[in-house]
Design an enzyme around this catalytic site. Sequence first.
Site, mmCIF file in Angstrom:
data_model
loop_
_atom_site.group_PDB
_atom_site.id
_atom_site.type_symbol
_atom_site.label_atom_id
_atom_site.label_comp_id
_atom_site.label_asym_id
_atom_site.label_seq_id
_atom_site.Cartn_x
_atom_site.Cartn_y
_atom_site.Cartn_z
ATOM 1 N N LYS A 18 50.183 -37.049 6.363
ATOM 2 C CA LYS A 18 49.371 -38.267 6.875
ATOM 3 C C LYS A 18 49.989 -38.772 8.288
ATOM 4 C CE LYS A 18 46.748 -38.336 3.280
ATOM 5 N NZ LYS A 18 45.066 -38.365 3.374
ATOM 6 N N ASP A 67 46.312 -36.185 9.182
ATOM 7 C CA ASP A 67 45.056 -36.792 8.683
ATOM 8 C C ASP A 67 45.440 -38.479 8.955
ATOM 9 O OD1 ASP A 67 42.997 -37.960 7.118
ATOM 10 O OD2 ASP A 67 43.864 -37.277 5.206
ATOM 11 N N GLU A 118 42.020 -34.924 10.970
ATOM 12 C CA GLU A 118 41.014 -35.391 10.047
ATOM 13 C C GLU A 118 40.886 -36.967 10.035
ATOM 14 O OE1 GLU A 118 40.961 -35.605 5.112
ATOM 15 O OE2 GLU A 118 42.026 -34.081 5.925
ATOM 16 N N GLU A 129 35.345 -36.626 4.169
ATOM 17 C CA GLU A 129 35.642 -37.292 2.895
ATOM 18 C C GLU A 129 35.037 -38.514 2.479
ATOM 19 O OE1 GLU A 129 40.015 -39.717 1.326
ATOM 20 O OE2 GLU A 129 40.049 -38.190 3.019
ATOM 21 N N ASP A 170 33.083 -33.876 0.240
ATOM 22 C CA ASP A 170 33.917 -34.312 -1.276
ATOM 23 C C ASP A 170 32.925 -34.499 -2.331
ATOM 24 O OD1 ASP A 170 36.172 -36.699 -1.796
ATOM 25 O OD2 ASP A 170 34.235 -37.010 -2.791
ATOM 26 N N HIS A 207 37.608 -31.903 0.845
ATOM 27 C CA HIS A 207 38.621 -32.700 0.565
ATOM 28 C C HIS A 207 38.938 -32.728 -1.107
ATOM 29 C CE1 HIS A 207 39.203 -37.073 -1.002
ATOM 30 N NE2 HIS A 207 40.346 -36.820 -0.375
#
Length: 468
Positions: free
Chosen positions: A218, A272, A298, A327, A350, A377
């Site tokens: 992240k 992400d 992402e 997502e 997703d 995801h």
Amino acid sequence: MVKITGFETHDVRFPTSLTGDGTDAMNTDCDYSSAYVALFTDTELVGYGMTFTIGRGNDIVCSAIKEVASRLVGKDTEDLFSDMGKTWDYMMADPQLRWIGPEKGVIHIASGAVNNAVWDMYARSRRKPLWKLVVDFTPEELVRSAAFRYISDAITKEEALAMLKEKEAGKKEREAKVLELGYPAYVTSAGWLGYSDEKVARLTKEAVAGGFNHFKMKVGADQADDVRRGKLIRSIIDDPQYLPAGIKPRDPNSEELRGKNAGPTGAVLMIDANQVWDVQQAIDYVKGLEEIKPWFIEEPTAPDDILGHAAIRKALKPHGIGVATGEHAHNRMVFKQLLQADAIDVVQIDSCRLAGVSEVISVLLMAAKFGIPVCPHAGGVGLCEYVIHLSLIDYISVSGTMERNVLEFVDHLHEHFVTPCSINARGRYNAPVNPDEGYSIEMHKSSIAEYEWPNGTYWQRRREENVN
């Protein structure tokens, strides 16, 4: 005749905020939660479904699920199963419920939970895992199961049918291959923003030892900190000493790693941002992360901003960094536009954001036509259990390839499911094979009793502790 007689919903919440699981630049306080539904019939046949939230608002989704599920009470199951695309259209066609979408937001993810429960019931009635039920469809049956309204300008039923017929010849071989090898996975569990460097290093080493070669972290809170954390992860995944015994480095220049910025061991790093930036912010920030060599960024900006994603992709392409999203792409029309605008390098479906399996199939078909890999995801609660089925459908019946694909794996909360997903020593998902597991989302009754909000035993105990 077997008829649907009723349903029940459960608001199930897990206290993952206590450990920092799921933390990122946008979502800093996550209690992974399941808005869960069981559809009952006048026999022992039951269908289970859920959608995923991160805590507050899960009760609102459960309320919406009740409204959607009510439309199915009294319906003959075989009538529903005979044309799942028509069933999906019927579920989405309540004129008053549709007004509070249409096909987006709470009503849409609630519809996904119910549609997934119908598919689960269908698979259980045929004593097949969901993926096996679908890959055994004829091309005509598969097309009939999808949602095509509003996407015929991107793909027609006739085009989809022709694509699926082209893939028919190799289906048995692909099924045998994935049953033997498993489906490629990547790990996110090491890269949460709320983890210490020591925990990140330990989890990364464990993931490498477990056979993983794709990793995601992240980013978005602090650029310098992201570079430092990225270098820490790279120092482990690029070092051959951490590879499992007997495993040699993969060729970074191989076809399956082409364009992925793989390091010397063939390891791939993804990043992400969870929608935290404006468009120009995203471009400037990600350029500053070029030295950690990410394959893609992402969710760099708002999930509905098609042209924003296209601008970011164009700006980052000279730097060798791709763009992925999906997502929070709330329906097939968003994916249609992302593909038509050349806005993404990777489609990330997703299983709960889209309104069930029927809509997912539509996105798989569009992605295959546009030649864009689907890397779903997952994580949360229940998503990993769901999405292995979807990736198997994509590989065996739709795209015919898994060489460049990877499916997200997060090692959280699987113990609460009757048939949890599993990972093999190659860092790949095992294909579900239990004929009675359906869509693999049935939750243990004991887990529901413990974590149901607000009166599950866990939450009662927490309140008592806070009082004392």
